[in-house]
Write a protein that holds these residues in place. Structure first.
Motif, PDB file in Angstrom:
ATOM      1  N   ASN A   1      -0.499  15.906  -3.302  1.00 30.67           N
ATOM      2  CA  ASN A   1       0.756  15.236  -2.953  1.00 30.67           C
ATOM      3  C   ASN A   1       1.682  15.403  -4.150  1.00 30.67           C
ATOM      4  O   ASN A   1       1.220  15.466  -5.297  1.00 30.67           O
ATOM      5  CB  ASN A   1       0.522  13.751  -2.652  1.00 30.67           C
ATOM      6  CG  ASN A   1       1.658  13.127  -1.863  1.00 30.67           C
ATOM      7  OD1 ASN A   1       2.659  13.784  -1.553  1.00 30.67           O
ATOM      8  ND2 ASN A   1       1.523  11.859  -1.534  1.00 30.67           N
TER       9      ASN A   1
ATOM     10  N   ALA B   1       3.830   3.033   2.021  1.00 27.93           N
ATOM     11  CA  ALA B   1       3.671   3.067   3.475  1.00 27.93           C
ATOM     12  C   ALA B   1       4.967   2.646   4.150  1.00 27.93           C
ATOM     13  O   ALA B   1       5.756   1.917   3.589  1.00 27.93           O
ATOM     14  CB  ALA B   1       2.546   2.133   3.881  1.00 27.93           C
TER      15      ALA B   1
ATOM     16  N   THR C   1      -8.227   4.579  -2.403  1.00 30.63           N
ATOM     17  CA  THR C   1      -7.609   4.363  -1.093  1.00 30.63           C
ATOM     18  C   THR C   1      -6.101   4.202  -1.284  1.00 30.63           C
ATOM     19  O   THR C   1      -5.600   4.304  -2.404  1.00 30.63           O
ATOM     20  CB  THR C   1      -8.174   3.107  -0.403  1.00 30.63           C
ATOM     21  OG1 THR C   1      -7.658   1.940  -1.066  1.00 30.63           O
ATOM     22  CG2 THR C   1      -9.699   3.083  -0.447  1.00 30.63           C
ATOM     23  N   SER C   2      -5.412   3.933  -0.208  1.00 30.25           N
ATOM     24  CA  SER C   2      -3.964   3.767  -0.297  1.00 30.25           C
ATOM     25  C   SER C   2      -3.577   2.505  -1.066  1.00 30.25           C
ATOM     26  O   SER C   2      -2.426   2.349  -1.451  1.00 30.25           O
ATOM     27  CB  SER C   2      -3.353   3.727   1.101  1.00 30.25           C
ATOM     28  OG  SER C   2      -3.893   2.644   1.829  1.00 30.25           O
ATOM     29  N   SER C   3      -4.536   1.624  -1.325  1.00 27.70           N
ATOM     30  CA  SER C   3      -4.194   0.377  -2.004  1.00 27.70           C
ATOM     31  C   SER C   3      -5.077   0.041  -3.199  1.00 27.70           C
ATOM     32  O   SER C   3      -4.802  -0.929  -3.904  1.00 27.70           O
ATOM     33  CB  SER C   3      -4.248  -0.795  -1.010  1.00 27.70           C
ATOM     34  OG  SER C   3      -5.543  -0.927  -0.476  1.00 27.70           O
TER      35      SER C   3
ATOM     36  N   SER D   1       0.816  -1.217   0.000  1.00 25.52           N
ATOM     37  CA  SER D   1       0.000   0.000   0.000  1.00 25.52           C
ATOM     38  C   SER D   1       0.846   1.263   0.000  1.00 25.52           C
ATOM     39  O   SER D   1       1.991   1.274   0.457  1.00 25.52           O
ATOM     40  CB  SER D   1      -0.894   0.019   1.235  1.00 25.52           C
ATOM     41  OG  SER D   1      -1.783  -1.064   1.221  1.00 25.52           O
ATOM     42  N   MET D   2       0.242   2.340  -0.488  1.00 28.39           N
ATOM     43  CA  MET D   2       0.835   3.665  -0.366  1.00 28.39           C
ATOM     44  C   MET D   2       0.573   4.181   1.050  1.00 28.39           C
ATOM     45  O   MET D   2      -0.231   3.604   1.788  1.00 28.39           O
ATOM     46  CB  MET D   2       0.223   4.609  -1.403  1.00 28.39           C
ATOM     47  CG  MET D   2       0.253   4.086  -2.824  1.00 28.39           C
ATOM     48  SD  MET D   2       1.920   3.866  -3.473  1.00 28.39           S
ATOM     49  CE  MET D   2       2.156   5.453  -4.265  1.00 28.39           C
ATOM     50  N   SER D   3       1.222   5.286   1.397  1.00 25.61           N
ATOM     51  CA  SER D   3       1.054   5.831   2.749  1.00 25.61           C
ATOM     52  C   SER D   3      -0.243   6.622   2.904  1.00 25.61           C
ATOM     53  O   SER D   3      -0.738   6.797   4.017  1.00 25.61           O
ATOM     54  CB  SER D   3       2.244   6.710   3.115  1.00 25.61           C
ATOM     55  OG  SER D   3       2.315   7.815   2.247  1.00 25.61           O
ATOM     56  N   THR D   4      -0.780   7.148   1.783  1.00 26.07           N
ATOM     57  CA  THR D   4      -2.044   7.884   1.807  1.00 26.07           C
ATOM     58  C   THR D   4      -2.814   7.552   0.532  1.00 26.07           C
ATOM     59  O   THR D   4      -2.314   6.843  -0.352  1.00 26.07           O
ATOM     60  CB  THR D   4      -1.831   9.413   1.837  1.00 26.07           C
ATOM     61  OG1 THR D   4      -1.471   9.857   0.515  1.00 26.07           O
ATOM     62  CG2 THR D   4      -0.755   9.828   2.805  1.00 26.07           C
ATOM     63  N   ALA D   5      -4.005   8.130   0.424  1.00 25.22           N
ATOM     64  CA  ALA D   5      -4.801   7.942  -0.793  1.00 25.22           C
ATOM     65  C   ALA D   5      -4.428   8.968  -1.862  1.00 25.22           C
ATOM     66  O   ALA D   5      -4.969   8.940  -2.962  1.00 25.22           O
ATOM     67  CB  ALA D   5      -6.284   8.073  -0.452  1.00 25.22           C
TER      68      ALA D   5
ATOM     69  N   TYR E   1      -1.853  10.021  -4.333  1.00 28.99           N
ATOM     70  CA  TYR E   1      -0.664   9.663  -5.120  1.00 28.99           C
ATOM     71  C   TYR E   1      -1.002   9.842  -6.588  1.00 28.99           C
ATOM     72  O   TYR E   1      -2.185   9.970  -6.953  1.00 28.99           O
ATOM     73  CB  TYR E   1      -0.181   8.246  -4.807  1.00 28.99           C
ATOM     74  CG  TYR E   1      -1.235   7.161  -4.839  1.00 28.99           C
ATOM     75  CD1 TYR E   1      -1.439   6.399  -5.980  1.00 28.99           C
ATOM     76  CD2 TYR E   1      -2.031   6.891  -3.736  1.00 28.99           C
ATOM     77  CE1 TYR E   1      -2.401   5.399  -6.013  1.00 28.99           C
ATOM     78  CE2 TYR E   1      -2.995   5.891  -3.756  1.00 28.99           C
ATOM     79  CZ  TYR E   1      -3.177   5.148  -4.904  1.00 28.99           C
ATOM     80  OH  TYR E   1      -4.143   4.159  -4.928  1.00 28.99           O
TER      81      TYR E   1
END
Lengths: 136, 122
Positions: B44, A136, A107-109, A74-78, A80
């Motif tokens: 971001n 993440a 979402t982050s994933s 997963s990414m650290s936040t949504a 990206y």
């Protein structure tokens, strides 16, 4: 010529920060930030199938022209960057477009790609996506 | 000083090797997710110093570090519509244009715009 045999690169001062020097030598940048965190090529025709990918765990057919992609890590936040393109039709001037679904909650994933042809939802023969951001 | 390694190749035990020029040349030099309109803001990013709202559908993204020339690759995708880059690139910024996919002339502001820059930094 020099060669480093290594399985993991970790920053010494900060684990997630390795600095590389720019091509022109005038700047430095953070290696981790420049790396794509996932990419995928898949087809939407018939049963949606991944042709090749990196850090993509699975895809799901969410309807005509729509694919939900799930990341392995997963990414650290949504928030990206998601950049994609699609290919469709048989002519050089076919109007194919690839977009991010705005009515899908990223979402982050998980995120969803929406492909069109002649401004209508359409299953692309090939779709391509790359993500950049903070893991993440 | 944390230390410095000068090397031409990185080799993983199972995943193969890569010449380090691919690491430097192949890394994105900037990326951003931004919204246009109200508000026009960076959500971001990396390598982006600021965002300027240049009108409906138009966003100017300013690079933190300049590219070595105007010949670099900028790619983008927008939310449920289409996007393009305008024709006056600079080594220090690029302009993102989002529009309704049914017509290039129909500029629209969107909540989700994405772009990535590859090329040579100065």
């Amino acid at each position: 010529m020099s060669e480093i045999l290594v399985n993991t690169l970790t920053g010494k001062t900060t684990a997630g920060d390795i600095t590389v020097t720019s091509e022109g030598g005038a700047a430095t940048m953070q290696l981790q930030q420049g790396l794509a965190k996932s990419w995928c090529k898949w087809t939407m025709l018939s049963t949606q199938t991944v042709n090749d990918s990196f850090n993509i765990a699975s895809i799901q057919d969410n309807g005509t022209g729509r694919t939900e992609l799930s990341a392995t890590n997963s990414m650290s936040t949504a928030d990206y960057a998601i950049v994609g393109m699609s290919r469709d039709g048989g002519g050089y001037n076919d109007d194919a477009n690839c977009a991010i679904c705005e009515d899908f909650t990223i979402t982050s994933s998980v995120f969803e790609i929406f492909c069109t042809h002649a401004a209508a939802a359409n299953d692309a023969s090939s779709a391509f996506v790359v993500t950049h951001g903070d893991l993440a | 000083m944390a230390g410095k390694i000068i090397a031409d190749t990185l080799e993983h035990s199972t995943a193969g090797s890569i010449a380090t020029n691919y690491v430097v040349n192949g890394s994105a030099k900037a990326w951003a997710e931004h919204s246009s309109g109200s508000p026009s803001a960076i959500k971001n990013s990396f390598g982006i110093s600021s965002l300027t709202d240049s009108g409906v559908g138009y966003s100017t993204l300013n690079l933190q570090n300049a590219m070595s020339s105007i010949d670099y690759s900028a790619t983008g995708t927008s939310g449920t519509s289409a996007c393009a880059f305008t024709t006056s690139p600079s080594t220090s910024y690029y302009e993102y244009y989002s529009y309704n996919r049914t017509s290039l002339a129909n500029a629209i502001d969107l909540g989700n715009n994405n772009s990535v820059v590859h090329g040579d930094l100065a």
